[in-house]
Design a protein around this motif. Structure first.
Motif, PDB file in Angstrom:
ATOM      1  N   LYS A 134     -24.351 -23.395  23.487  1.00 43.66           N
ATOM      2  CA  LYS A 134     -24.931 -23.337  22.136  1.00 43.66           C
ATOM      3  C   LYS A 134     -24.333 -24.387  21.205  1.00 43.66           C
ATOM      4  O   LYS A 134     -24.668 -24.424  20.021  1.00 43.66           O
TER       5      LYS A 134
ATOM      6  N   LEU B 132     -21.371 -24.464  19.931  1.00 44.37           N
ATOM      7  CA  LEU B 132     -20.652 -23.728  18.882  1.00 44.37           C
ATOM      8  C   LEU B 132     -19.158 -24.009  19.025  1.00 44.37           C
ATOM      9  O   LEU B 132     -18.566 -23.733  20.067  1.00 44.37           O
TER      10      LEU B 132
ATOM     11  N   LYS C 151     -22.249 -26.667  15.720  1.00 48.68           N
ATOM     12  CA  LYS C 151     -22.043 -25.704  14.625  1.00 48.68           C
ATOM     13  C   LYS C 151     -20.552 -25.386  14.641  1.00 48.68           C
ATOM     14  O   LYS C 151     -19.980 -25.146  15.710  1.00 48.68           O
TER      15      LYS C 151
ATOM     16  N   TYR D 135     -17.978 -11.497  14.420  1.00 50.63           N
ATOM     17  CA  TYR D 135     -18.434 -12.647  13.638  1.00 50.63           C
ATOM     18  C   TYR D 135     -18.822 -13.803  14.563  1.00 50.63           C
ATOM     19  O   TYR D 135     -19.867 -14.439  14.370  1.00 50.63           O
TER      20      TYR D 135
ATOM     21  N   GLN E 202     -22.083 -12.997  16.174  1.00 45.81           N
ATOM     22  CA  GLN E 202     -23.157 -13.148  15.197  1.00 45.81           C
ATOM     23  C   GLN E 202     -23.553 -14.617  15.046  1.00 45.81           C
ATOM     24  O   GLN E 202     -24.732 -14.953  15.051  1.00 45.81           O
ATOM     25  N   GLU E 203     -22.560 -15.489  14.912  1.00 41.77           N
ATOM     26  CA  GLU E 203     -22.850 -16.929  14.781  1.00 41.77           C
ATOM     27  C   GLU E 203     -23.465 -17.490  16.057  1.00 41.77           C
ATOM     28  O   GLU E 203     -24.363 -18.320  16.020  1.00 41.77           O
ATOM     29  N   TYR E 204     -22.995 -17.024  17.195  1.00 45.61           N
ATOM     30  CA  TYR E 204     -23.512 -17.468  18.494  1.00 45.61           C
ATOM     31  C   TYR E 204     -24.983 -17.097  18.638  1.00 45.61           C
ATOM     32  O   TYR E 204     -25.793 -17.925  19.072  1.00 45.61           O
ATOM     33  N   THR E 205     -25.335 -15.882  18.265  1.00 49.22           N
ATOM     34  CA  THR E 205     -26.720 -15.429  18.454  1.00 49.22           C
ATOM     35  C   THR E 205     -27.685 -16.091  17.475  1.00 49.22           C
ATOM     36  O   THR E 205     -28.883 -16.098  17.708  1.00 49.22           O
ATOM     37  N   LYS E 206     -27.189 -16.658  16.388  1.00 43.08           N
ATOM     38  CA  LYS E 206     -28.041 -17.398  15.441  1.00 43.08           C
ATOM     39  C   LYS E 206     -28.533 -18.712  16.023  1.00 43.08           C
ATOM     40  O   LYS E 206     -29.517 -19.272  15.562  1.00 43.08           O
ATOM     41  N   LEU E 207     -27.813 -19.225  17.008  1.00 42.52           N
ATOM     42  CA  LEU E 207     -28.121 -20.563  17.549  1.00 42.52           C
ATOM     43  C   LEU E 207     -29.130 -20.493  18.687  1.00 42.52           C
ATOM     44  O   LEU E 207     -29.315 -19.541  19.333  1.00 42.52           O
TER      45      LEU E 207
END
Length: 92
Positions: free
Chosen positions: A32, A34, A65, A84, A87-92
């Motif tokens: 991702k 990230l 990101k 957290y 959450q950021e990982y799944t946004k990508l």
């Protein structure tokens, strides 16, 4: 602090250290793009804030990101930190 390098954290793989240009990232999820940065209190000092800003801009332009997490948060709330990151990982 727990070492998360090379472990599957909540269903995705985290690798220790990424070299991007002249910068080195603490952790990266390559699938991702990230980057996870673990920051100590020195990152709040003026000269480090500017350096981190330039570094983050470079990494963003390179397609990554960047997520910054303070060491203090890890020691006090590891489950919240992992949530957290997920959450950021799944946004990508």
């Amino acid at each position: 602090m727990q070492n998360i390098s090379g472990y599957s954290i909540i269903s995705f793989y985290v690798t220790f250290i990424l070299v991007a240009g002249k910068y080195i990232a603490d952790f990266v999820c390559m699938d991702k793009k990230l980057i996870i940065e673990l920051d100590g209190s020195q990152h709040l000092e003026n000269e480090n804030v500017e350096y981190d800003k330039e570094r983050t801009e470079y990494l963003l332009k390179s397609g990554y990101k960047v997520v910054r997490i303070f060491n203090n948060d890890i020691s006090k709330n590891i489950n919240g930190v992992l949530g957290y990151i997920l959450q950021e990982y799944t946004k990508l």
